[in-house]
Design a protein around this motif. Structure first.
Motif, PDB file in Angstrom:
ATOM      1  N   HIS A  24       0.837  -1.210   0.000  1.00 17.94           N
ATOM      2  CA  HIS A  24       0.000   0.000   0.000  1.00 17.94           C
ATOM      3  C   HIS A  24       0.871   1.259   0.000  1.00 17.94           C
ATOM      4  O   HIS A  24       0.627   2.202  -0.763  1.00 17.94           O
ATOM      5  N   PHE A  25       1.906   1.279   0.812  1.00 19.00           N
ATOM      6  CA  PHE A  25       2.796   2.444   0.868  1.00 19.00           C
ATOM      7  C   PHE A  25       3.485   2.655  -0.483  1.00 19.00           C
ATOM      8  O   PHE A  25       3.572   3.777  -0.988  1.00 19.00           O
ATOM      9  N   TYR A  26       3.958   1.568  -1.067  1.00 15.51           N
ATOM     10  CA  TYR A  26       4.664   1.680  -2.357  1.00 15.51           C
ATOM     11  C   TYR A  26       3.717   2.219  -3.425  1.00 15.51           C
ATOM     12  O   TYR A  26       4.085   3.079  -4.229  1.00 15.51           O
ATOM     13  N   ARG A  27       2.468   1.755  -3.385  1.00 17.46           N
ATOM     14  CA  ARG A  27       1.483   2.242  -4.340  1.00 17.46           C
ATOM     15  C   ARG A  27       1.210   3.737  -4.142  1.00 17.46           C
ATOM     16  O   ARG A  27       1.141   4.499  -5.100  1.00 17.46           O
ATOM     17  N   ARG A  28       1.032   4.143  -2.884  1.00 22.27           N
ATOM     18  CA  ARG A  28       0.799   5.569  -2.594  1.00 22.27           C
ATOM     19  C   ARG A  28       1.984   6.419  -3.072  1.00 22.27           C
ATOM     20  O   ARG A  28       1.798   7.504  -3.611  1.00 22.27           O
ATOM     21  N   LEU A  29       3.196   5.915  -2.861  1.00 18.23           N
ATOM     22  CA  LEU A  29       4.393   6.632  -3.304  1.00 18.23           C
ATOM     23  C   LEU A  29       4.353   6.852  -4.817  1.00 18.23           C
ATOM     24  O   LEU A  29       4.642   7.954  -5.310  1.00 18.23           O
ATOM     25  N   ILE A  30       3.989   5.819  -5.556  1.00 21.19           N
ATOM     26  CA  ILE A  30       3.929   5.926  -7.017  1.00 21.19           C
ATOM     27  C   ILE A  30       2.830   6.903  -7.433  1.00 21.19           C
ATOM     28  O   ILE A  30       3.040   7.788  -8.260  1.00 21.19           O
ATOM     29  N   PRO A 219     -12.570  13.396   8.676  1.00 19.88           N
ATOM     30  CA  PRO A 219     -11.429  13.063   7.814  1.00 19.88           C
ATOM     31  C   PRO A 219     -10.491  12.078   8.513  1.00 19.88           C
ATOM     32  O   PRO A 219     -10.214  12.228   9.711  1.00 19.88           O
ATOM     33  N   VAL A 220     -10.065  11.055   7.776  1.00 19.11           N
ATOM     34  CA  VAL A 220      -9.090  10.096   8.295  1.00 19.11           C
ATOM     35  C   VAL A 220      -7.844  10.200   7.414  1.00 19.11           C
ATOM     36  O   VAL A 220      -7.880   9.844   6.229  1.00 19.11           O
ATOM     37  N   LEU A 221      -6.770  10.749   7.970  1.00 21.61           N
ATOM     38  CA  LEU A 221      -5.540  10.900   7.188  1.00 21.61           C
ATOM     39  C   LEU A 221      -4.703   9.633   7.262  1.00 21.61           C
ATOM     40  O   LEU A 221      -4.624   8.984   8.307  1.00 21.61           O
ATOM     41  N   ASP A 222      -4.076   9.321   6.143  1.00 18.31           N
ATOM     42  CA  ASP A 222      -3.326   8.072   5.992  1.00 18.31           C
ATOM     43  C   ASP A 222      -1.848   8.342   6.308  1.00 18.31           C
ATOM     44  O   ASP A 222      -1.188   9.108   5.612  1.00 18.31           O
ATOM     45  N   SER A 223      -1.350   7.716   7.373  1.00 19.33           N
ATOM     46  CA  SER A 223       0.048   7.961   7.743  1.00 19.33           C
ATOM     47  C   SER A 223       1.009   7.500   6.639  1.00 19.33           C
ATOM     48  O   SER A 223       2.080   8.091   6.451  1.00 19.33           O
ATOM     49  N   ALA A 224       0.620   6.476   5.873  1.00 23.07           N
ATOM     50  CA  ALA A 224       1.480   6.009   4.779  1.00 23.07           C
ATOM     51  C   ALA A 224       1.600   7.070   3.685  1.00 23.07           C
ATOM     52  O   ALA A 224       2.665   7.265   3.107  1.00 23.07           O
ATOM     53  N   SER A 225       0.483   7.769   3.401  1.00 24.75           N
ATOM     54  CA  SER A 225       0.540   8.842   2.406  1.00 24.75           C
ATOM     55  C   SER A 225       1.425   9.983   2.897  1.00 24.75           C
ATOM     56  O   SER A 225       2.179  10.577   2.115  1.00 24.75           O
ATOM     57  N   ALA A 226       1.331  10.289   4.193  1.00 25.94           N
ATOM     58  CA  ALA A 226       2.172  11.357   4.749  1.00 25.94           C
ATOM     59  C   ALA A 226       3.647  10.979   4.634  1.00 25.94           C
ATOM     60  O   ALA A 226       4.499  11.814   4.299  1.00 25.94           O
ATOM     61  N   LEU A 227       3.955   9.718   4.887  1.00 21.78           N
ATOM     62  CA  LEU A 227       5.347   9.251   4.756  1.00 21.78           C
ATOM     63  C   LEU A 227       5.800   9.315   3.293  1.00 21.78           C
ATOM     64  O   LEU A 227       6.927   9.732   2.998  1.00 21.78           O
ATOM     65  N   ALA A 228       4.909   8.933   2.376  1.00 21.74           N
ATOM     66  CA  ALA A 228       5.249   9.003   0.946  1.00 21.74           C
ATOM     67  C   ALA A 228       5.550  10.449   0.550  1.00 21.74           C
ATOM     68  O   ALA A 228       6.534  10.721  -0.144  1.00 21.74           O
ATOM     69  N   ASP A 229       4.705  11.377   1.002  1.00 20.09           N
ATOM     70  CA  ASP A 229       4.925  12.791   0.654  1.00 20.09           C
ATOM     71  C   ASP A 229       6.250  13.290   1.218  1.00 20.09           C
ATOM     72  O   ASP A 229       6.961  14.060   0.571  1.00 20.09           O
ATOM     73  N   GLN A 230       6.588  12.840   2.436  1.00 18.35           N
ATOM     74  CA  GLN A 230       7.856  13.274   3.032  1.00 18.35           C
ATOM     75  C   GLN A 230       9.042  12.727   2.225  1.00 18.35           C
ATOM     76  O   GLN A 230      10.008  13.442   1.961  1.00 18.35           O
ATOM     77  N   ALA A 231       8.938  11.467   1.808  1.00 17.54           N
ATOM     78  CA  ALA A 231      10.018  10.873   1.002  1.00 17.54           C
ATOM     79  C   ALA A 231      10.168  11.608  -0.327  1.00 17.54           C
ATOM     80  O   ALA A 231      11.283  11.920  -0.761  1.00 17.54           O
ATOM     81  N   LEU A 232       9.040  11.918  -0.963  1.00 14.69           N
ATOM     82  CA  LEU A 232       9.094  12.605  -2.262  1.00 14.69           C
ATOM     83  C   LEU A 232       9.654  14.014  -2.094  1.00 14.69           C
ATOM     84  O   LEU A 232      10.454  14.471  -2.923  1.00 14.69           O
ATOM     85  N   ALA A 233       9.252  14.714  -1.028  1.00 16.54           N
ATOM     86  CA  ALA A 233       9.766  16.071  -0.792  1.00 16.54           C
ATOM     87  C   ALA A 233      11.272  16.042  -0.602  1.00 16.54           C
ATOM     88  O   ALA A 233      11.989  16.938  -1.043  1.00 16.54           O
ATOM     89  N   MET A 234      11.764  14.991   0.053  1.00 18.78           N
ATOM     90  CA  MET A 234      13.191  14.914   0.313  1.00 18.78           C
ATOM     91  C   MET A 234      13.988  14.468  -0.922  1.00 18.78           C
ATOM     92  O   MET A 234      15.093  14.950  -1.155  1.00 18.78           O
ATOM     93  N   LEU A 235      13.434  13.568  -1.715  1.00 16.45           N
ATOM     94  CA  LEU A 235      14.248  12.893  -2.731  1.00 16.45           C
ATOM     95  C   LEU A 235      14.026  13.350  -4.178  1.00 16.45           C
ATOM     96  O   LEU A 235      14.933  13.221  -4.996  1.00 16.45           O
ATOM     97  N   LEU A 236      12.840  13.871  -4.483  1.00 13.40           N
ATOM     98  CA  LEU A 236      12.617  14.270  -5.881  1.00 13.40           C
ATOM     99  C   LEU A 236      13.304  15.597  -6.150  1.00 13.40           C
ATOM    100  O   LEU A 236      13.306  16.478  -5.291  1.00 13.40           O
ATOM    101  N   PRO A 237      13.858  15.765  -7.351  1.00  7.02           N
ATOM    102  CA  PRO A 237      14.405  17.080  -7.692  1.00  7.02           C
ATOM    103  C   PRO A 237      13.297  18.128  -7.679  1.00  7.02           C
ATOM    104  O   PRO A 237      12.160  17.844  -8.036  1.00  7.02           O
ATOM    105  N   ARG A 238      13.622  19.315  -7.165  1.00  7.25           N
ATOM    106  CA  ARG A 238      12.627  20.412  -7.141  1.00  7.25           C
ATOM    107  C   ARG A 238      12.288  20.808  -8.571  1.00  7.25           C
ATOM    108  O   ARG A 238      13.183  20.875  -9.408  1.00  7.25           O
ATOM    109  N   PRO A 239      11.025  21.114  -8.841  1.00 10.92           N
ATOM    110  CA  PRO A 239      10.665  21.531 -10.198  1.00 10.92           C
ATOM    111  C   PRO A 239      11.220  22.925 -10.514  1.00 10.92           C
ATOM    112  O   PRO A 239      11.512  23.688  -9.636  1.00 10.92           O
TER     113      PRO A 239
END
Lengths: 239, 239
Positions: A24-30, A219-239
């Motif tokens: 599920h986390f990997y899917r959210r990340l993608i 609202p129920v926030l998904d901790s896995a989505s929050a982790l995915a967003d944090q990983a993307l913010a850290m690792l993806l090149p800034r636009p």
């Protein structure tokens, strides 16, 4: 032959706790990656050892520690040149300091990421309801992070934990009755609202899989989505 | 600290081609495992490098070979003590012999697994329709395996390939219009039935994600599920 050193950044996922939560986390990340073709996605390595001893049982003093098995996974990911590690299991974060002491590679903090995502979602937020394992509760993971962010943490009563939340998590892990699991989570979210929570965090990575119906209550926030967003913010090149 | 050698069997997944197909395969593997708790699932390591050059472009002579990047992944998985490797990308199977020559660890064959699953599903089967990338078509991967199993292989006409199948795959890979992708796959399956196919294989791991509607026309078997079943048959202890 290209070398793993050519893949930078490379996200390492310490998974398997449980397997479905990792998928599920990997899917959210993608899904949350702004990519239009394969080659724009993050390179990822996943270590998914579902035989890691149960985190909650260990924290309750009823089973062996999962730390040794988790350290094996972190070593394997970092030897594989991961530049950052994410752990899609809230309860495992009880061991975050011990894992961080073991490596120079940054390890993300899903608990803080989830609370920060709630604050972004609703800046005036005061009281957050937590749907988690017994292990996450007794390790007071959300309380510690909530104190830093000036957020009050609300849990369901112990009877509700056992009757609804633990049963729903076991159903997802064991391929059990998913319809009942959805009802269980909705019942628990109803009680969190009665206790004054303004929104809830699905703070066990099995719960988002059965939290759809509960979204009608609050609202129920998904901790896995929050982790995915944090990983993307850290690792993806800034636009 | 436990060692990776303690995890046997350990399934290695050469993924990232594309990322969503890898997440889908991992999910199918978990769903199809007869487990009731985390610890009964297979340990898995995943190497998901989405920057591997496009397989179809390489097979058409229009882009660099993906082989070097795939060999890096296989090396990483086998150095991590994987006891068996699965590749959830049909087109990548054009390089299966080269990858097998590189390692003593068995590498599963998704193309044969998918055709064998069709035969099991319907033993009298003669003609199978294939929904695949242009690369899988021109490498004649299903034709070669079909000959061994005495099965005739049917493809959609070239215009349908471009107009419907390629567009649907690109939509899944790029987070495009999923409703249109579902219609595209249904149209292609309709043409396969007109050409005499008795069932179809979703022979590109992006296609099962949008093949739900097409199941009303004829059965569409998921090559990723067939690969998952083959991995589980090989690696899980017999009951």
């Amino acid at each position: 032959m290209t070398s793993p050193e050519d893949l930078r950044p490379l996200l390492g996922i310490l998974g398997g706790m449980g397997p479905m939560a990792t998928a599920h986390f990997y899917r959210r990340l993608i899904e949350r990656t702004p990519a239009h073709r394969d080659q724009e996605h993050l390179p990822v390595v996943i270590w998914a050892d579902p035989t890691v001893p149960d985190r909650t049982q260990a924290l309750l003093g009823r089973g062996p520690s999962p730390l040794s098995a988790m350290l094996t996974g972190v070593s394997w990911l970092t030897q594989g040149r991961a530049t950052c590690v994410a752990i899609p299991c809230n309860t495992a974060h009880a061991y975050l300091d011990a894992l961080r002491a073991h490596t120079d590679v940054p390890i993300l903090d899903m608990v803080s990421a989830a609370l920060e995502a709630c604050r972004t979602f609703q800046p005036s937020l005061k009281r957050i309801g937590i749907l988690a394992t017994e292990g996450t509760r007794i390790a007071r993971l959300y309380e510690a992070a909530g104190e830093r962010l000036d957020l009050q943490i609300v849990h369901v009563p112990p009877a509700t934990q056992t009757r609804y939340v633990d049963r729903a998590i076991a159903d997802v892990k064991g391929g059990g009755d998913m319809a009942r699991a959805r009802d269980d989570i909705a019942a628990a979210v109803g009680e969190l609202r009665e206790a004054g929570a303004e929104l809830a965090i699905a703070a066990c990575t099995e719960i988002p899989l059965v939290a759809g119906g509960a979204q009608r209550i609050m609202p129920v926030l998904d901790s896995a989505s929050a982790l995915a967003d944090q990983a993307l913010a850290m690792l993806l090149p800034r636009p």
